[in-house]
Design a protein around this motif. Structure first.
Motif, PDB file in Angstrom:
ATOM      1  N   ILE A  35      74.164 -36.482  48.217  1.00 33.86           N
ATOM      2  CA  ILE A  35      73.284 -35.846  46.782  1.00 33.86           C
ATOM      3  C   ILE A  35      72.065 -34.543  47.226  1.00 33.86           C
ATOM      4  O   ILE A  35      71.299 -34.702  48.289  1.00 33.86           O
ATOM      5  N   LEU A  36      72.003 -33.626  46.048  1.00 29.62           N
ATOM      6  CA  LEU A  36      71.170 -33.199  45.796  1.00 29.62           C
ATOM      7  C   LEU A  36      69.812 -32.703  44.882  1.00 29.62           C
ATOM      8  O   LEU A  36      70.417 -32.859  43.552  1.00 29.62           O
ATOM      9  N   ILE A  37      69.070 -33.472  45.228  1.00 28.35           N
ATOM     10  CA  ILE A  37      67.930 -33.264  44.184  1.00 28.35           C
ATOM     11  C   ILE A  37      66.680 -31.977  44.307  1.00 28.35           C
ATOM     12  O   ILE A  37      66.266 -31.942  45.417  1.00 28.35           O
ATOM     13  N   GLU A  38      66.458 -31.396  42.734  1.00 23.69           N
ATOM     14  CA  GLU A  38      65.208 -30.206  43.739  1.00 23.69           C
ATOM     15  C   GLU A  38      64.819 -30.424  42.173  1.00 23.69           C
ATOM     16  O   GLU A  38      65.627 -30.332  41.442  1.00 23.69           O
ATOM     17  N   GLU A  39      63.123 -30.140  42.220  1.00 26.57           N
ATOM     18  CA  GLU A  39      62.727 -29.646  41.525  1.00 26.57           C
ATOM     19  C   GLU A  39      62.470 -28.750  40.816  1.00 26.57           C
ATOM     20  O   GLU A  39      62.891 -27.583  41.595  1.00 26.57           O
ATOM     21  N   ILE A  40      62.424 -28.713  39.208  1.00 25.88           N
ATOM     22  CA  ILE A  40      63.334 -27.389  38.294  1.00 25.88           C
ATOM     23  C   ILE A  40      61.559 -27.091  38.283  1.00 25.88           C
ATOM     24  O   ILE A  40      61.226 -27.403  36.826  1.00 25.88           O
ATOM     25  N   ASN A  41      61.485 -25.356  38.591  1.00 22.25           N
ATOM     26  CA  ASN A  41      59.895 -25.313  37.626  1.00 22.25           C
ATOM     27  C   ASN A  41      60.465 -24.337  36.026  1.00 22.25           C
ATOM     28  O   ASN A  41      61.332 -23.634  35.813  1.00 22.25           O
ATOM     29  N   LEU A  42      60.516 -24.834  35.707  1.00 23.23           N
ATOM     30  CA  LEU A  42      60.844 -24.741  33.466  1.00 23.23           C
ATOM     31  C   LEU A  42      60.451 -23.824  33.431  1.00 23.23           C
ATOM     32  O   LEU A  42      60.421 -22.816  32.303  1.00 23.23           O
ATOM     33  N   ASP A  43      58.301 -23.429  33.892  1.00 28.48           N
ATOM     34  CA  ASP A  43      57.906 -22.260  33.189  1.00 28.48           C
ATOM     35  C   ASP A  43      59.031 -20.889  33.366  1.00 28.48           C
ATOM     36  O   ASP A  43      58.870 -20.611  33.091  1.00 28.48           O
ATOM     37  N   ARG A  44      59.248 -21.015  35.458  1.00 26.34           N
ATOM     38  CA  ARG A  44      59.401 -20.277  35.979  1.00 26.34           C
ATOM     39  C   ARG A  44      61.042 -20.138  35.161  1.00 26.34           C
ATOM     40  O   ARG A  44      61.252 -18.676  34.914  1.00 26.34           O
ATOM     41  N   GLU A  45      61.667 -20.505  35.215  1.00 26.04           N
ATOM     42  CA  GLU A  45      63.233 -20.897  34.274  1.00 26.04           C
ATOM     43  C   GLU A  45      63.194 -20.092  32.805  1.00 26.04           C
ATOM     44  O   GLU A  45      63.509 -18.728  32.995  1.00 26.04           O
ATOM     45  N   ASP A  46      61.736 -19.991  31.541  1.00 18.35           N
ATOM     46  CA  ASP A  46      61.905 -19.461  30.594  1.00 18.35           C
ATOM     47  C   ASP A  46      61.484 -18.034  31.006  1.00 18.35           C
ATOM     48  O   ASP A  46      62.253 -17.335  30.169  1.00 18.35           O
ATOM     49  N   GLN A  47      60.630 -18.048  31.605  1.00 19.60           N
ATOM     50  CA  GLN A  47      60.313 -16.019  32.613  1.00 19.60           C
ATOM     51  C   GLN A  47      60.975 -16.370  32.554  1.00 19.60           C
ATOM     52  O   GLN A  47      61.632 -14.822  31.875  1.00 19.60           O
ATOM     53  N   ILE A  48      62.088 -16.600  33.508  1.00 21.37           N
ATOM     54  CA  ILE A  48      63.747 -15.345  33.668  1.00 21.37           C
ATOM     55  C   ILE A  48      64.728 -15.260  32.519  1.00 21.37           C
ATOM     56  O   ILE A  48      65.153 -14.210  32.519  1.00 21.37           O
ATOM     57  N   ARG A  49      64.767 -16.286  32.116  1.00 19.46           N
ATOM     58  CA  ARG A  49      65.641 -16.096  30.647  1.00 19.46           C
ATOM     59  C   ARG A  49      65.303 -15.177  29.813  1.00 19.46           C
ATOM     60  O   ARG A  49      65.911 -14.708  28.991  1.00 19.46           O
ATOM     61  N   GLU A  50      63.357 -15.182  29.957  1.00 21.14           N
ATOM     62  CA  GLU A  50      63.478 -13.825  28.425  1.00 21.14           C
ATOM     63  C   GLU A  50      63.696 -12.336  29.392  1.00 21.14           C
ATOM     64  O   GLU A  50      63.145 -11.492  28.483  1.00 21.14           O
ATOM     65  N   GLN A  51      64.294 -12.367  30.284  1.00 25.36           N
ATOM     66  CA  GLN A  51      64.665 -10.733  30.890  1.00 25.36           C
ATOM     67  C   GLN A  51      65.745 -10.654  31.131  1.00 25.36           C
ATOM     68  O   GLN A  51      66.204  -9.402  31.513  1.00 25.36           O
ATOM     69  N   LEU A  52      66.829 -11.976  30.822  1.00 27.56           N
ATOM     70  CA  LEU A  52      67.769 -11.406  30.543  1.00 27.56           C
ATOM     71  C   LEU A  52      68.036 -11.466  29.381  1.00 27.56           C
ATOM     72  O   LEU A  52      68.473 -11.724  27.896  1.00 27.56           O
ATOM     73  N   PRO A  53      69.162 -10.133  29.358  1.00 22.10           N
ATOM     74  CA  PRO A  53      69.481  -9.029  28.112  1.00 22.10           C
ATOM     75  C   PRO A  53      70.442  -9.747  27.042  1.00 22.10           C
ATOM     76  O   PRO A  53      70.194  -9.884  26.249  1.00 22.10           O
ATOM     77  N   LEU A  54      71.087 -10.388  27.486  1.00 21.36           N
ATOM     78  CA  LEU A  54      72.037 -11.386  26.963  1.00 21.36           C
ATOM     79  C   LEU A  54      71.778 -12.354  26.065  1.00 21.36           C
ATOM     80  O   LEU A  54      72.082 -12.550  25.235  1.00 21.36           O
ATOM     81  N   LEU A  55      71.035 -13.146  26.681  1.00 20.75           N
ATOM     82  CA  LEU A  55      70.708 -13.648  25.366  1.00 20.75           C
ATOM     83  C   LEU A  55      70.494 -13.206  24.236  1.00 20.75           C
ATOM     84  O   LEU A  55      69.765 -14.065  23.354  1.00 20.75           O
ATOM     85  N   LYS A  56      68.959 -11.709  24.470  1.00 21.59           N
ATOM     86  CA  LYS A  56      68.271 -11.268  23.608  1.00 21.59           C
ATOM     87  C   LYS A  56      69.310 -11.079  22.144  1.00 21.59           C
ATOM     88  O   LYS A  56      68.762 -10.567  21.171  1.00 21.59           O
ATOM     89  N   HIS A  57      70.560 -10.824  22.961  1.00 18.65           N
ATOM     90  CA  HIS A  57      71.796 -10.659  21.401  1.00 18.65           C
ATOM     91  C   HIS A  57      72.368 -11.491  21.023  1.00 18.65           C
ATOM     92  O   HIS A  57      73.305 -11.498  20.420  1.00 18.65           O
ATOM     93  N   ARG A  58      72.293 -12.503  21.605  1.00 20.10           N
ATOM     94  CA  ARG A  58      72.641 -13.557  21.097  1.00 20.10           C
ATOM     95  C   ARG A  58      73.073 -13.863  19.515  1.00 20.10           C
ATOM     96  O   ARG A  58      72.066 -13.304  19.180  1.00 20.10           O
ATOM     97  N   LYS A  59      73.698 -14.118  18.668  1.00 17.54           N
ATOM     98  CA  LYS A  59      74.140 -14.367  17.444  1.00 17.54           C
ATOM     99  C   LYS A  59      74.666 -16.022  17.483  1.00 17.54           C
ATOM    100  O   LYS A  59      75.589 -15.925  16.543  1.00 17.54           O
ATOM    101  N   CYS A  60      73.235 -16.535  16.965  1.00 16.87           N
ATOM    102  CA  CYS A  60      73.031 -18.365  17.340  1.00 16.87           C
ATOM    103  C   CYS A  60      73.285 -18.647  15.682  1.00 16.87           C
ATOM    104  O   CYS A  60      74.645 -19.170  15.493  1.00 16.87           O
TER     105      CYS A  60
END
Length: 65
Positions: A35-60
């Motif tokens: 079993i693998l349990i890891e606490e995820i820092n959601l603020d860090r995840e959001d910061q990293i995702r802001e840097q991903l160009p793919l997500l900025k070009h999605r046509k939701c």
């Protein structure tokens, strides 16, 4: 992963992992049962995702659930 059965036609590799959005491995299991349990820092995840160009070009507006 499916249960590891070395007698089956396909042998599960196991090695479940937790990665950040850049793909950096944070924790990893081996091929044994575990079993693998890891606490995820959601603020860090959001910061990293802001840097991903793919997500900025999605046509939701083109995707409907």
């Amino acid at each position: 992963a499916p249960a590891r059965d070395t007698q089956a036609g396909y042998i599960s590799w196991g090695h479940s992992i937790v990665t950040d959005p850049w793909g950096q491995v944070m924790k990893q299991l081996d091929e044994k049962e575990g079993i693998l349990i890891e606490e995820i820092n959601l603020d860090r995840e959001d910061q990293i995702r802001e840097q991903l160009p793919l997500l900025k070009h999605r046509k939701c507006e083109m995707y409907h659930l």
